[in-house]
Design a protein around this motif. Structure first.
Motif, short mmCIF file in Angstrom:
data_model
loop_
_atom_site.label_atom_id
_atom_site.label_comp_id
_atom_site.label_asym_id
_atom_site.label_seq_id
_atom_site.Cartn_x
_atom_site.Cartn_y
_atom_site.Cartn_z
N ILE A 60 0.86 -1.19 0.00
CA ILE A 60 0.00 0.00 0.00
C ILE A 60 0.89 1.23 0.00
O ILE A 60 1.67 1.46 0.94
CB ILE A 60 -0.93 0.00 1.23
N THR A 61 0.80 2.01 -1.06
CA THR A 61 1.63 3.20 -1.19
C THR A 61 0.76 4.36 -1.65
O THR A 61 -0.37 4.19 -2.08
CB THR A 61 2.76 2.98 -2.21
N GLY A 62 1.32 5.55 -1.58
CA GLY A 62 0.65 6.73 -2.10
C GLY A 62 -0.14 7.48 -1.04
O GLY A 62 -0.15 7.15 0.14
N TRP A 63 -0.83 8.50 -1.52
CA TRP A 63 -1.65 9.35 -0.66
C TRP A 63 -3.07 8.79 -0.63
O TRP A 63 -3.69 8.56 -1.66
CB TRP A 63 -1.67 10.77 -1.19
N HIS A 64 -3.62 8.59 0.56
CA HIS A 64 -4.97 8.07 0.73
C HIS A 64 -5.75 9.00 1.64
O HIS A 64 -5.25 9.45 2.67
CB HIS A 64 -4.95 6.66 1.33
N LYS A 65 -6.99 9.28 1.25
CA LYS A 65 -7.83 10.15 2.06
C LYS A 65 -9.28 9.77 1.82
O LYS A 65 -9.70 9.52 0.69
CB LYS A 65 -7.59 11.62 1.71
N GLN A 66 -10.06 9.74 2.90
CA GLN A 66 -11.50 9.51 2.81
C GLN A 66 -12.20 10.68 3.47
O GLN A 66 -12.05 10.93 4.66
CB GLN A 66 -11.89 8.19 3.48
N VAL A 67 -12.98 11.42 2.67
CA VAL A 67 -13.64 12.62 3.16
C VAL A 67 -15.07 12.65 2.62
O VAL A 67 -15.38 12.00 1.61
CB VAL A 67 -12.90 13.90 2.74
N ARG A 68 -15.92 13.41 3.30
CA ARG A 68 -17.25 13.67 2.78
C ARG A 68 -17.19 14.91 1.91
O ARG A 68 -16.74 15.96 2.33
CB ARG A 68 -18.25 13.87 3.93
N LEU A 69 -17.61 14.77 0.67
CA LEU A 69 -17.49 15.87 -0.30
C LEU A 69 -18.44 16.99 0.07
O LEU A 69 -19.66 16.81 0.14
CB LEU A 69 -17.80 15.36 -1.72
N GLY A 70 -17.88 18.16 0.33
CA GLY A 70 -18.69 19.31 0.73
C GLY A 70 -19.19 20.09 -0.47
O GLY A 70 -18.98 19.73 -1.64
N ARG A 71 -19.89 21.20 -0.17
CA ARG A 71 -20.40 22.06 -1.25
C ARG A 71 -19.25 22.57 -2.11
O ARG A 71 -19.41 22.74 -3.32
CB ARG A 71 -21.17 23.23 -0.66
N ASP A 72 -18.12 22.86 -1.48
CA ASP A 72 -16.91 23.16 -2.24
C ASP A 72 -16.33 21.82 -2.68
O ASP A 72 -15.63 21.15 -1.94
CB ASP A 72 -15.91 23.92 -1.35
N TYR A 73 -16.62 21.44 -3.90
CA TYR A 73 -16.38 20.07 -4.38
C TYR A 73 -14.92 19.86 -4.77
O TYR A 73 -14.62 19.38 -5.86
CB TYR A 73 -17.31 19.78 -5.58
#
Length: 401
Positions: A289-302
């Motif tokens: 597992i490499t690289g940048w990982h992020k889990q977010v809720r997409l806001g109005r500023d998409y």
């Protein structure tokens, strides 16, 4: 010096000492001494006791207990009131006599055993996407036995980019050395601590990470000497249009460099590579597992932020959880495994990268949201009772009888 040389030349030609003395305007005794001496006389100043001599025994006592004690601390301890530079100069003269001896052994490397890793910063700024330029790191891996060199420029020296670069270079090598030797690089680890994600990465490769102790340059001297070689042999006379252009030129140059005979091994790295690779470990069946990982809720500023840059996501998915992944080339966003955004990875910082389709979708959704909604009157909300009879299957004519 000139007079002494002239006197000896004239004497060698047979000129009498009296004639030499009269010609040069000096005494005959001076001529005799110059002819007899094997070197010109030097002015030697009589040695006198300096102001530091009184403090020297106490300074030596403190250095014997702690050879690395700073000069400012030593001056305070012994009560020195004189010139700071003069005190530091004398401390520098005494300090080597009290440091413990640290002999350096010559290391021998077995095939497949180790690879030395390091970051090299080329002394030239590389143009980036926003018109600026920056000094970027180059990840260098050198197989210790064969001296085979691999290298690649990466955007940053963060853990994510270091592991991405390491995995790409190991894939080029086709095998995994049994040990990866690093200096105390913050993105990999320092002392007993490992950066987040590094233990899992090394565990997937089944290799051992070795972090060197301070003041141990010999254990990583192979790769560090290569870094100096790059600056004198690869960099002169070159220009680079982008990081990709640098990597292309550097990779091409390394192909020739790995065919040159190394003085210590008396062989070219490419000729020893097969034996080195045969003793290494196989690549893991499952990529680490490499690289940048992020889990977010997409806001109005998409937009989502990765490595200090903002990337747009399809605004249709506002309010949903977005999984974002970035490597050295691409940034991707997914919803439940479905690809909803993809951008090329930008190496500059502080930029906003937008897909025009996302702008169009956002404009349409905003227009639909702002349209006036249908207004209903009270009469519109009154329902005919016959509708209920019909819904329950009642015959209205029989009900009237």
């Amino acid at each position: 010096m000139e007079d002494w040389a002239l006197i000896r030349r004239l004497a060698g030609e047979g000129t009498p000492n009296a004639v030499i003395a009269r010609r040069l305007g000096i005494s005959r005794t001076t001529v005799v001494k110059a002819v007899a001496s094997q070197a010109p006389r030097k002015y030697e100043r009589r040695s006198q006791e300096t102001s530091f001599a009184v403090f020297e025994p106490r300074v030596r006592t403190l250095l014997r207990l702690n050879p690395d004690l700073p000069a400012s601390v030593l001056a305070e301890r012994v009560g020195w009131q004189g010139s700071e530079s003069w005190f530091r100069e004398n401390v520098a003269r005494l300090r080597p006599e009290h440091r413990p001896v640290d002999p350096a052994d010559r290391l021998s490397w077995e095939a497949g055993d180790a690879a030395q890793c390091d970051l090299w910063f080329p002394p030239r700024k590389i143009p980036l996407e926003n018109g600026t330029s920056a000094l970027l790191p180059v990840l260098v891996i050198t197989a210790a036995y064969s001296r085979f060199v691999l290298g690649r420029m990466i955007p940053t020296k963060t853990t994510e980019d270091l592991l991405l670069g390491t995995w790409q270079l190991l894939q080029q090598l086709g095998r995994v050395p049994r040990r990866l030797i690093w200096d105390n690089e913050r993105g990999i680890g320092r002392g007993p601590h490992r950066a987040e994600g590094v233990p899992a990465f090394m565990g997937t490769l089944a290799t051992k990470l070795v972090l060197l102790k301070p003041r141990d340059p010999e254990s990583k001297g192979i790769v560090e000497r290569r870094n100096g070689w790059f600056e004198t042999s690869f960099m002169p006379g070159r220009s680079f249009a982008s990081p990709a252009d640098f990597n292309q030129q550097f990779t091409g140059w390394l192909e020739g460099a790995n065919r040159r005979v190394v003085r210590t091994t008396k062989a070219a790295p490419i000729d020893r590579l097969d034996a080195d690779r045969a003793a290494m470990l196989a690549l893991p069946p499952v990529p680490p597992i490499t690289g940048w990982h992020k889990q977010v809720r997409l806001g109005r500023d998409y937009y989502v932020n990765i490595a200090r840059n903002d990337y747009s996501v399809d605004p249709t998915w506002i309010g949903r959880m977005i999984d974002v992944h970035a490597d050295l080339e691409r940034v991707q966003a997914r919803v439940d495994g479905r690809l909803v955004a993809e951008h090329p990875r930008v190496w500059a910082r502080g930029l906003t990268i937008t897909d025009t389709r996302h702008l169009e979708t956002a404009a349409r959704l905003r227009q639909e949201f702002q349209q006036p909604r249908t207004q209903h009157t009270v009469e519109d909300l009154v329902r005919d009772l016959a509708d209920y009879d019909k819904a329950f299957g009642l015959n209205t004519q029989e009900a009237d009888r």
